[in-house]
Design an enzyme around this catalytic site. Structure first.
Site, mmCIF file in Angstrom:
data_model
loop_
_atom_site.group_PDB
_atom_site.id
_atom_site.type_symbol
_atom_site.label_atom_id
_atom_site.label_comp_id
_atom_site.label_asym_id
_atom_site.label_seq_id
_atom_site.Cartn_x
_atom_site.Cartn_y
_atom_site.Cartn_z
ATOM 1 N N ARG A 222 7.089 8.065 1.346
ATOM 2 C CA ARG A 222 8.442 7.406 2.168
ATOM 3 C C ARG A 222 9.718 7.520 1.265
ATOM 4 N NH1 ARG A 222 11.553 2.364 2.058
ATOM 5 N NH2 ARG A 222 12.863 2.697 3.703
ATOM 6 N N LYS B 150 10.992 1.810 -6.560
ATOM 7 C CA LYS B 150 10.769 0.261 -6.310
ATOM 8 C C LYS B 150 10.735 -0.379 -8.069
ATOM 9 C CE LYS B 150 8.788 -0.199 -2.152
ATOM 10 N NZ LYS B 150 8.067 -0.250 -0.624
#
Ligand code: PT1
Length: 261
Positions: free
Chosen positions: A242, A208
């Site tokens: 995740r 991210k």
């Protein structure tokens, strides 16, 4: 051992060349690699929810996701479906999917019913605004408190609708309407969020923007930063991570776990 959820993006940009069959073939091959690497849950998603992403029409999402669900339903690993659309939830659950991962916390009309009428697992995530607008100007008075309260209230609502707590996990939603400072505050306080709610916490930090901002690396060069973030999340109590890079994460967690526990 913390669980590893492997990200299976069934989107043309994830598997270049294009074409519906190529997409299916590439997705199944990725899933097989994840399984060989020791994945615990496979998270199948057809619509990107990264910052700025636009909603995908329902039929296109079904066309991407459903063939992959049919191809993988007997693969031996639980299948999670990353969707907020009730119609996708229903079709995938009818086809044998095990879990719904909804970045919108079942707020779409009909989503609560779709999950309540099944016995599937559920991940309830916090997001401020929506993917198109969430990174424009994220603001919190008290980040940890607001996210905790949101998740608590949502879980109580879902409980009233007949979805038992034991089916759920929670997710603070890294990068979903959060600045770097917000994300770091959440990461440092994961334990208190998880303890306040009393459900397993799932953390999605892989590749991210926050990793890119800290390291100065582009998306495809964020592996090391993502591994460090996954370990911090697990050290702070996260029960599921995740990730894109399953093999590397499984190794990192094995070393962390044997040394720390
Ligand atoms: C997540 C998650 C998700 N993330 C769950 N599901 C995405 N449960 C999709 C960025 O800052 O964390 N938890 N499904 C992907 N979304 C993003 C958000 C991707 C932010 C990238 C960023 O770069």
């Amino acid at each position: 051992m913390p669980l590893v959820m492997g990200i299976l993006n069934v989107t043309p940009d994830s598997f270049s060349d294009g074409g519906q069959f190529n997409l299916l073939e590439a997705a199944v091959e990725r899933a097989e690699q994840m399984i060989a690497a020791g994945v615990d849950i496979i998270d199948i998603g057809g619509e990107s929810t990264r910052p700025g992403a636009k909603p995908l029409p329902l039929q296109q999402e079904l066309d991407r996701v459903m063939p992959v669900v049919y191809a993988l339903r007997d693969c031996g690993k639980p299948l999670s479906i990353d969707t907020y659309k009730p119609a996708v939830m229903r079709e995938a659950l009818a086809a044998g999917a095990d879990m719904i991962n909804d970045v919108k916390g079942l707020f779409e009309p009909g989503a609560v019913e779709a999950v309540a009428e099944s016995q599937c697992g559920l991940c309830v995530m916090h997001m401020q605004q929506n993917p198109e607008t969430m990174q424009v100007s994220p603001y919190y008075h008290d980040t940890v408190c607001e996210i905790t309260t949101f998740l608590q209230e949502r879980i109580a609502e879902l409980g009233k609708a007949g979805i038992e707590r034991k089916r759920m996990c929670i997710d603070p939603g890294f990068g979903f309407g959060k600045t770097l400072e917000h994300n770091l505050t959440i990461l440092r306080n994961l334990e208190s969020i998880q303890n306040a709610i009393g459900l397993p916490l799932l953390a999605g930090l892989s590749r991210k923007t926050m990793i890119g901002t800290i390291t100065g690396k582009s998306t495809n060069a964020r592996l090391a930063g993502s591994l460090a973030a996954a370990l911090v999340a697990v050290a702070n109590g996260a029960r599921i991570v995740r990730v894109h890079d399953v093999a590397e994460t499984v190794d990192a967690l094995k070393v962390w776990h044997i040394a720390m526990k």
